[in-house]
Design a protein around this motif. Sequence first.
Motif, mmCIF file in Angstrom:
data_model
loop_
_atom_site.group_PDB
_atom_site.id
_atom_site.type_symbol
_atom_site.label_atom_id
_atom_site.label_comp_id
_atom_site.label_asym_id
_atom_site.label_seq_id
_atom_site.Cartn_x
_atom_site.Cartn_y
_atom_site.Cartn_z
ATOM 1 N N ALA A 25 -13.865 -13.429 6.312
ATOM 2 C CA ALA A 25 -12.845 -13.928 5.387
ATOM 3 C C ALA A 25 -12.190 -12.776 4.641
ATOM 4 C CB ALA A 25 -13.465 -14.919 4.405
ATOM 5 N N ALA A 26 -12.974 -11.795 4.218
ATOM 6 C CA ALA A 26 -12.422 -10.642 3.514
ATOM 7 C C ALA A 26 -11.517 -9.826 4.433
ATOM 8 C CB ALA A 26 -13.555 -9.768 2.973
ATOM 9 N N LEU A 27 -11.949 -9.622 5.663
ATOM 10 C CA LEU A 27 -11.135 -8.867 6.608
ATOM 11 C C LEU A 27 -9.852 -9.617 6.961
ATOM 12 C CD1 LEU A 27 -13.884 -7.386 8.938
ATOM 13 C CD2 LEU A 27 -12.412 -6.135 7.344
ATOM 14 N N GLN A 28 -9.911 -10.930 7.026
ATOM 15 C CA GLN A 28 -8.710 -11.720 7.300
ATOM 16 C C GLN A 28 -7.696 -11.551 6.167
ATOM 17 O OE1 GLN A 28 -7.730 -13.325 10.066
ATOM 18 N NE2 GLN A 28 -5.796 -13.742 9.051
ATOM 19 N N GLN A 29 -8.179 -11.575 4.926
ATOM 20 C CA GLN A 29 -7.291 -11.352 3.775
ATOM 21 C C GLN A 29 -6.679 -9.958 3.840
ATOM 22 O OE1 GLN A 29 -6.169 -13.311 1.258
ATOM 23 N NE2 GLN A 29 -4.959 -11.590 0.530
ATOM 24 N N ALA A 30 -7.509 -8.960 4.141
ATOM 25 C CA ALA A 30 -7.015 -7.588 4.242
ATOM 26 C C ALA A 30 -5.970 -7.479 5.348
ATOM 27 C CB ALA A 30 -8.180 -6.639 4.513
ATOM 28 N N LYS A 31 -6.219 -8.098 6.466
ATOM 29 C CA LYS A 31 -5.271 -8.070 7.589
ATOM 30 C C LYS A 31 -3.931 -8.675 7.179
ATOM 31 C CE LYS A 31 -4.658 -9.735 12.326
ATOM 32 N NZ LYS A 31 -5.285 -10.468 13.441
ATOM 33 N N GLU A 32 -3.968 -9.814 6.490
ATOM 34 C CA GLU A 32 -2.738 -10.457 6.038
ATOM 35 C C GLU A 32 -1.966 -9.565 5.067
ATOM 36 O OE1 GLU A 32 -3.872 -14.315 4.547
ATOM 37 O OE2 GLU A 32 -4.650 -14.931 6.513
ATOM 38 N N LEU A 33 -2.679 -8.941 4.140
ATOM 39 C CA LEU A 33 -2.024 -8.055 3.176
ATOM 40 C C LEU A 33 -1.416 -6.839 3.867
ATOM 41 C CD1 LEU A 33 -4.673 -8.262 0.348
ATOM 42 C CD2 LEU A 33 -2.271 -8.941 0.132
ATOM 43 N N LEU A 34 -2.167 -6.232 4.777
ATOM 44 C CA LEU A 34 -1.660 -5.062 5.500
ATOM 45 C C LEU A 34 -0.478 -5.433 6.388
ATOM 46 C CD1 LEU A 34 -5.101 -3.468 6.337
ATOM 47 C CD2 LEU A 34 -3.282 -2.364 5.013
ATOM 48 N N SER A 35 -0.525 -6.591 7.000
ATOM 49 C CA SER A 35 0.585 -7.035 7.846
ATOM 50 C C SER A 35 1.844 -7.258 7.010
ATOM 51 C CB SER A 35 0.215 -8.319 8.588
ATOM 52 O OG SER A 35 -0.814 -8.082 9.516
ATOM 53 N N HIS A 37 2.480 -5.970 3.816
ATOM 54 C CA HIS A 37 2.910 -4.850 2.977
ATOM 55 C C HIS A 37 2.885 -3.497 3.688
ATOM 56 C CE1 HIS A 37 3.132 -7.391 -0.570
ATOM 57 N NE2 HIS A 37 1.995 -7.928 -0.176
ATOM 58 N N GLY A 38 2.398 -3.440 4.905
ATOM 59 C CA GLY A 38 2.377 -2.193 5.661
ATOM 60 C C GLY A 38 1.042 -1.476 5.594
ATOM 61 N N CYS A 39 0.831 -0.608 6.563
ATOM 62 C CA CYS A 39 -0.449 0.089 6.709
ATOM 63 C C CYS A 39 -0.729 1.109 5.607
ATOM 64 C CB CYS A 39 -0.518 0.764 8.078
ATOM 65 S SG CYS A 39 -0.542 -0.398 9.466
ATOM 66 N N ASP A 40 0.265 1.441 4.785
ATOM 67 C CA ASP A 40 0.054 2.389 3.689
ATOM 68 C C ASP A 40 -0.380 1.714 2.393
ATOM 69 O OD1 ASP A 40 0.636 4.626 5.204
ATOM 70 O OD2 ASP A 40 2.765 4.543 4.759
ATOM 71 N N LEU A 41 -0.617 0.413 2.434
ATOM 72 C CA LEU A 41 -1.051 -0.322 1.243
ATOM 73 C C LEU A 41 -2.345 0.275 0.702
ATOM 74 C CD1 LEU A 41 -0.714 -2.876 -0.584
ATOM 75 C CD2 LEU A 41 -2.176 -4.060 1.059
ATOM 76 N N TRP A 63 -7.452 1.032 10.841
ATOM 77 C CA TRP A 63 -7.646 -0.286 11.438
ATOM 78 C C TRP A 63 -6.289 -0.969 11.644
ATOM 79 C CZ3 TRP A 63 -8.246 -5.286 8.523
ATOM 80 C CH2 TRP A 63 -8.737 -6.313 9.328
ATOM 81 N N CYS A 64 -5.427 -0.865 10.646
ATOM 82 C CA CYS A 64 -4.084 -1.437 10.707
ATOM 83 C C CYS A 64 -3.268 -0.783 11.828
ATOM 84 C CB CYS A 64 -3.398 -1.254 9.357
ATOM 85 S SG CYS A 64 -1.701 -1.876 9.257
ATOM 86 N N LEU A 65 -3.260 0.547 11.851
ATOM 87 C CA LEU A 65 -2.473 1.276 12.864
ATOM 88 C C LEU A 65 -2.982 1.021 14.283
ATOM 89 C CD1 LEU A 65 -2.016 4.642 10.947
ATOM 90 C CD2 LEU A 65 -0.243 2.910 11.425
ATOM 91 N N ALA A 66 -4.256 0.691 14.423
ATOM 92 C CA ALA A 66 -4.843 0.397 15.735
ATOM 93 C C ALA A 66 -4.563 -1.041 16.177
ATOM 94 C CB ALA A 66 -6.340 0.669 15.705
ATOM 95 N N GLY A 67 -3.902 -1.827 15.326
ATOM 96 C CA GLY A 67 -3.590 -3.204 15.689
ATOM 97 C C GLY A 67 -4.674 -4.206 15.350
ATOM 98 N N PHE A 68 -5.529 -3.880 14.359
ATOM 99 C CA PHE A 68 -6.578 -4.775 13.869
ATOM 100 C C PHE A 68 -7.596 -5.155 14.952
ATOM 101 C CE2 PHE A 68 -2.708 -5.692 11.378
ATOM 102 C CZ PHE A 68 -3.134 -5.234 10.153
ATOM 103 N N PRO A 69 -8.227 -4.160 15.589
ATOM 104 C CA PRO A 69 -9.258 -4.491 16.579
ATOM 105 C C PRO A 69 -10.455 -5.160 15.904
ATOM 106 C CG PRO A 69 -9.315 -2.153 16.078
ATOM 107 C CD PRO A 69 -8.098 -2.721 15.386
ATOM 108 N N THR A 70 -11.276 -5.824 16.658
ATOM 109 C CA THR A 70 -12.466 -6.482 16.133
ATOM 110 C C THR A 70 -13.350 -5.451 15.458
ATOM 111 O OG1 THR A 70 -12.397 -8.113 17.891
ATOM 112 C CG2 THR A 70 -14.504 -7.846 16.747
ATOM 113 N N VAL A 71 -13.830 -5.790 14.271
ATOM 114 C CA VAL A 71 -14.671 -4.891 13.489
ATOM 115 C C VAL A 71 -16.129 -5.210 13.777
ATOM 116 C CG1 VAL A 71 -15.363 -4.220 11.152
ATOM 117 C CG2 VAL A 71 -12.953 -4.688 11.679
ATOM 118 N N ARG A 72 -16.883 -4.165 14.094
ATOM 119 C CA ARG A 72 -18.324 -4.322 14.315
ATOM 120 C C ARG A 72 -19.048 -3.447 13.301
ATOM 121 N NH1 ARG A 72 -16.955 -6.742 18.508
ATOM 122 N NH2 ARG A 72 -17.040 -6.477 20.710
#
Length: 73
Positions: A25-35, A37-41, A63-72
């Motif tokens: 859930a936290a990563l999903q929120q981060a992904k939405e924000l980065l998408s 506002h941009g990868c420099d957020l 992570w943003c510049l790589a296209g949000f790959p699955t995080v392990r």
Amino acid sequence: MSEQFIVVWTIRGETMTAQYSTQNAALQQAKELLSEHGCDLEISLHLSTASSIWFTKKRMQDWCLAGFPTVRI
């Protein structure tokens, strides 16, 4: 005490936070924000029980510049 994942971000000088009970859930929120506002957020992900930064701004940017790959972790 259960772990809490805290997303911290700054937009136009205002720092905001949001807590989540799961990493996904936290990563999903981060992904939405980065998408939106941009990868420099200014954004980081903290783990509350350890009081530490889990994803630094640099890691989030990569992570943003790589296209949000699955995080392990």
